[in-house]
Structures are given as C-alpha cells and as structure tokens.
Design an enzyme around this catalytic site. Structure first.
Site, PDB file in Angstrom:
ATOM      1  N   TRP A 297      15.344  -2.973  -2.776  1.00 48.94           N
ATOM      2  CA  TRP A 297      14.072  -3.581  -3.138  1.00 48.94           C
ATOM      3  C   TRP A 297      14.272  -4.806  -4.018  1.00 48.94           C
ATOM      4  O   TRP A 297      13.607  -5.838  -3.837  1.00 48.94           O
ATOM      5  CB  TRP A 297      13.186  -2.543  -3.803  1.00 48.94           C
ATOM      6  CG  TRP A 297      11.750  -2.931  -4.045  1.00 48.94           C
ATOM      7  CD1 TRP A 297      10.997  -2.540  -5.108  1.00 48.94           C
ATOM      8  CD2 TRP A 297      10.880  -3.721  -3.223  1.00 48.94           C
ATOM      9  NE1 TRP A 297       9.714  -3.055  -4.996  1.00 48.94           N
ATOM     10  CE2 TRP A 297       9.623  -3.782  -3.844  1.00 48.94           C
ATOM     11  CE3 TRP A 297      11.064  -4.396  -2.008  1.00 48.94           C
ATOM     12  CZ2 TRP A 297       8.539  -4.490  -3.323  1.00 48.94           C
ATOM     13  CZ3 TRP A 297       9.973  -5.097  -1.473  1.00 48.94           C
ATOM     14  CH2 TRP A 297       8.736  -5.140  -2.124  1.00 48.94           C
TER      15      TRP A 297
ATOM     16  N   LYS B  62       8.929   3.042  -9.295  1.00 51.48           N
ATOM     17  CA  LYS B  62       7.727   3.859  -9.158  1.00 51.48           C
ATOM     18  C   LYS B  62       8.077   5.301  -9.512  1.00 51.48           C
ATOM     19  O   LYS B  62       8.952   5.893  -8.883  1.00 51.48           O
ATOM     20  CB  LYS B  62       7.199   3.796  -7.729  1.00 51.48           C
ATOM     21  CG  LYS B  62       6.840   2.391  -7.246  1.00 51.48           C
ATOM     22  CD  LYS B  62       6.466   2.387  -5.771  1.00 51.48           C
ATOM     23  CE  LYS B  62       6.109   0.991  -5.290  1.00 51.48           C
ATOM     24  NZ  LYS B  62       5.751   0.952  -3.855  1.00 51.48           N
TER      25      LYS B  62
ATOM     26  N   GLY C 166       2.914  -1.643  -4.649  1.00 51.41           N
ATOM     27  CA  GLY C 166       2.138  -1.673  -3.419  1.00 51.41           C
ATOM     28  C   GLY C 166       2.921  -1.192  -2.222  1.00 51.41           C
ATOM     29  O   GLY C 166       4.120  -0.891  -2.322  1.00 51.41           O
TER      30      GLY C 166
ATOM     31  N   SER D 181       5.213  -1.236   0.567  1.00 52.53           N
ATOM     32  CA  SER D 181       6.237  -2.215   0.945  1.00 52.53           C
ATOM     33  C   SER D 181       7.576  -1.541   1.205  1.00 52.53           C
ATOM     34  O   SER D 181       8.089  -0.845   0.337  1.00 52.53           O
ATOM     35  CB  SER D 181       6.404  -3.250  -0.177  1.00 52.53           C
ATOM     36  OG  SER D 181       6.529  -2.601  -1.428  1.00 52.53           O
TER      37      SER D 181
ATOM     38  N   ALA E  50      11.486  -2.429   1.785  1.00 50.00           N
ATOM     39  CA  ALA E  50      12.357  -3.554   1.451  1.00 50.00           C
ATOM     40  C   ALA E  50      12.794  -4.327   2.691  1.00 50.00           C
ATOM     41  O   ALA E  50      12.817  -5.562   2.690  1.00 50.00           O
ATOM     42  CB  ALA E  50      13.575  -3.046   0.681  1.00 50.00           C
TER      43      ALA E  50
ATOM     44  N   LYS F  68       2.656   9.101  -4.863  1.00 48.30           N
ATOM     45  CA  LYS F  68       2.798   8.977  -3.405  1.00 48.30           C
ATOM     46  C   LYS F  68       4.196   9.362  -2.942  1.00 48.30           C
ATOM     47  O   LYS F  68       4.363   9.869  -1.826  1.00 48.30           O
ATOM     48  CB  LYS F  68       2.418   7.574  -2.952  1.00 48.30           C
ATOM     49  CG  LYS F  68       3.264   6.432  -3.533  1.00 48.30           C
ATOM     50  CD  LYS F  68       4.434   6.064  -2.666  1.00 48.30           C
ATOM     51  CE  LYS F  68       5.298   4.995  -3.312  1.00 48.30           C
ATOM     52  NZ  LYS F  68       6.434   4.588  -2.450  1.00 48.30           N
TER      53      LYS F  68
ATOM     54  N   ASP G 217      -0.212   2.572  -0.320  1.00 47.55           N
ATOM     55  CA  ASP G 217       1.180   2.980  -0.507  1.00 47.55           C
ATOM     56  C   ASP G 217       1.401   4.419  -0.049  1.00 47.55           C
ATOM     57  O   ASP G 217       2.462   4.768   0.478  1.00 47.55           O
ATOM     58  CB  ASP G 217       1.573   2.820  -1.979  1.00 47.55           C
ATOM     59  CG  ASP G 217       3.046   2.476  -2.157  1.00 47.55           C
ATOM     60  OD1 ASP G 217       3.788   2.471  -1.161  1.00 47.55           O
ATOM     61  OD2 ASP G 217       3.450   2.204  -3.300  1.00 47.55           O
TER      62      ASP G 217
ATOM     63  N   ARG H  77      12.184   6.823   2.501  1.00 42.67           N
ATOM     64  CA  ARG H  77      13.251   7.726   2.079  1.00 42.67           C
ATOM     65  C   ARG H  77      12.692   9.072   1.638  1.00 42.67           C
ATOM     66  O   ARG H  77      13.286  10.119   1.893  1.00 42.67           O
ATOM     67  CB  ARG H  77      14.053   7.079   0.940  1.00 42.67           C
ATOM     68  CG  ARG H  77      14.763   5.806   1.335  1.00 42.67           C
ATOM     69  CD  ARG H  77      15.740   5.353   0.275  1.00 42.67           C
ATOM     70  NE  ARG H  77      15.103   4.915  -0.951  1.00 42.67           N
ATOM     71  CZ  ARG H  77      14.712   3.669  -1.198  1.00 42.67           C
ATOM     72  NH1 ARG H  77      14.850   2.742  -0.279  1.00 42.67           N
ATOM     73  NH2 ARG H  77      14.177   3.343  -2.357  1.00 42.67           N
TER      74      ARG H  77
ATOM     75  N   GLU I 275      12.816   8.332  -5.131  1.00 43.01           N
ATOM     76  CA  GLU I 275      12.198   8.545  -6.437  1.00 43.01           C
ATOM     77  C   GLU I 275      11.346   9.811  -6.494  1.00 43.01           C
ATOM     78  O   GLU I 275      11.145  10.384  -7.562  1.00 43.01           O
ATOM     79  CB  GLU I 275      11.350   7.330  -6.827  1.00 43.01           C
ATOM     80  CG  GLU I 275      12.159   6.083  -7.187  1.00 43.01           C
ATOM     81  CD  GLU I 275      12.770   6.146  -8.583  1.00 43.01           C
ATOM     82  OE1 GLU I 275      12.814   7.234  -9.174  1.00 43.01           O
ATOM     83  OE2 GLU I 275      13.205   5.092  -9.078  1.00 43.01           O
TER      84      GLU I 275
END
Length: 337
Positions: free
Chosen positions: A11, A105, A140, A142, A144, A195, A248, A259, A285
């Site tokens: 990212w 995040k 937001g 996205s 990478a 999320k 998101d 992931r 994450e």
C-alpha cells in the site's frame, strides 16, 4: 509538493506511485526500512516482493536509512506501516512540522503486561505519543494493486485539521484518484478497522460455499455492528454509509484481492491460522485487531456477535462450521438492534 512515504509495503508503494504520477509533478520519496529491499527496488524499478511486474514511475525516489533526514521541508508525510508499528513511527516524527497521515487500518493491540484492557485507534495513539503533530488518516476502499496500476479509486482524507485534509487532496486528487475530505476521523478509522474483521467472516462464508444470501446477510449485519461501535466512540452515523464504511466493507468482504477475506477462506478449507497467515506474504490487519475490536466493544457495552465469532474462530475455540451455527442460532431480534 514534497511528499515522503514511510513504508515500502504494497500500500505504501502504491500510494507513492500514485502521488509520483500526479499531474502537478510532486517530488515523492518512498522510504524502505529494509536496505536490501530498497537496493532491489532501485535496481529493478519495481517492488518485486509486494507489487511485482508493476514499474515504478521514473520520478519516484527510493530511500533507506535514517528517515529523519527526509522530512524536513516536506509538505506531507505519509506513514505506511502496519498498525503494530504506528506508535514507534509517530514517536520518531515528533517535531515534524508537515501534515502527517497514516494509512493503516485497525486497533492497536493492548501491550502485553500493561493495565490497559483494550487497544487504541490510530488517532488516539497519536494524541498520546505525538500530540503536537497535525495529523489524520487516508483511507477508503482500495486495493494496492489497482491503485498502482492507475485504476479509478475514491478515497477519504479524514482529520480534524483542514491543513491535513487539504494536503491530502492536493497530493492525490487526480484523474485516477478522487479524494473526499471528512472531519470525522473516528468514523473513518472505525470503518477501516472493523471491515477487516468482517471480511474474515465473509471469507469463511464463501469458503464454506454458504451462498450469496449468507454473504449479503453478513455484510449487512456487519455494517450494523460497525456503526454501533462507531457511534459509541463518537462517530457520525452518515460516515458509515460512505467510502470508509460501506464502501470499504463491500470491497474487502467480496474482492478476490482481499487478504482478510482470504484468511477466512483458508480457515474454511481446514488450514490453521498460522498456515493461513503465512501463505499470504502480507499483513492481514483483521487477524491482528479482531480481538481488540471485540474488547473495545465489550468495554463500551456494544453487541458485536459477528466479531465475537471471528475472534473465537481465530483463537481455535470454534470450528468454521461451529461459527456459522453460533451466528445462525441466535434468537430473533429487531433489525434495528
């Protein structure tokens, strides 16, 4: 603008590439912690480990070593490390006069042996360790890879400081990236954190082939969980219907490049959590912050049954099938609860 991006993961690299290709001709430096990785990126002009076969813009500078020498005179500093490294990066940036924005995040896990019962969101960490920074979050829906390829993307620049929001818009708003400003940093960060946890649940659902009805139910009820937690922390409700909330969540819960969704799918296949994480080659994450999300919700008296089931699954307390039974076996309730 002079822009410094600290962290050469997928990212961070994608964001640096986007800024370097901006029509305004920004001067962008991407800093890598690993000197060997930086050498390889300079030689090959691509990030082979995280974004293979996508060439770096000729104008993008790759640096390593002491990054404190990079940010004097900068117009914007982007912290592109995982959540676990954010505290240390912000401490190192104390005294930086430029606007600072982070990309990670999640909730920081409570330190082992500490008296804290839950971890913190990124802006709460910043308020503790570097309160003098003018800072915010860039977030937001996205992936990478798509940003690095210049595919259309919409993102959110969230901060209590107009200077940070304006810097992010100036740095990234372009023909391929649309940037919306938002003062609700709490809501944007809660959306980005929760999320990832919910995407593990939808990955489990997809891996077990439960169908699109089940996936839609999980996403919708997951959005309700996310909103409840955000409101309890002081967020605005409309933020969760925007890019960093619903947007998101839909992307991460359904996209093949997610992931966190992939972790859920691998667990459904019978892989252990360690096997699932190791197979990714990237940080997921949701695995890191799921327990902390649940702990924060419990401390606030916020009911998050999907999140609790994900934590039990990750801890090995529930099998994938048992997790589904637990969620579907809950008693009837009002949809507004």
């Amino acid at each position: 603008m002079k822009i410094i991006v600290l962290g050469a993961g997928a990212w961070g690299t994608a964001v640096a590439m986007s800024a370097a290709q901006h029509p305004a001709g920004h001067a962008v430096t991407l800093w890598a912690r690993d000197a060997a990785q930086a050498d390889q990126m300079r030689a090959e002009r691509q990030n082979t480990r995280y974004l293979p076969r996508i060439p770096l813009p000729p104008s993008l500078t790759v640096a390593d070593g002491a990054f404190a020498t990079l940010w004097p005179g900068a117009d914007l500093v982007i912290v592109a490390t995982p959540m676990a490294a954010l505290r240390g990066m912000l401490q190192a940036l104390r005294g930086c006069a430029a606007p600072v924005a982070w990309l990670c995040k999640g909730f920081e896990a409570a330190a082992a042996g500490s008296s804290d019962t839950f971890g913190l969101l990124a802006h709460e960490i910043q308020a503790l360790v570097a309160p003098e920074l003018i800072a915010g979050v860039f977030s937001g829906p996205s992936f990478a890879q798509e940003v690095a390829l210049g595919q259309p993307t919409a993102l959110v620049a969230a901060s209590a400081h107009a200077k940070v929001r304006d810097a992010l818009v100036s740095a990234f708003h372009s023909p391929s990236v649309r940037v919306y400003a938002n003062e609700d940093i709490v809501g944007v960060e809660v959306g980005g954190a929760v999320k990832n946890v919910l995407a593990i649940a939808t990955g489990l659902c997809d891996g077990l082939e439960l169908g699109l009805n089940a996936r839609a139910a999980l996403i919708t009820r997951g959005l309700a969980e996310m909103t409840r937690l955000g409101l309890a922390l002081g967020a605005r409700p409309d933020t969760f219907m925007g890019l960093s909330g619903l947007g998101d969540l839909v992307l991460t819960a359904t996209g093949d490049l997610s992931r966190n969704r992939r972790v859920g799918m691998l667990l459904a296949e019978g892989k252990t959590l360690q096997q699932a994480v190791e197979s990714l080659g990237h940080v997921a994450e949701g695995v890191y912050s799921a327990r902390t999300v649940a702990q924060r919700a419990a401390a606030l008296g916020v009911d998050m049954p999907i999140t609790r089931a994900v934590v039990a699954l990750l801890d090995g307390q529930l099998t994938p099938s048992d997790a589904v039974v637990t969620l579907m076996g809950r008693g009837p309730a009002s949809e507004l609860m």
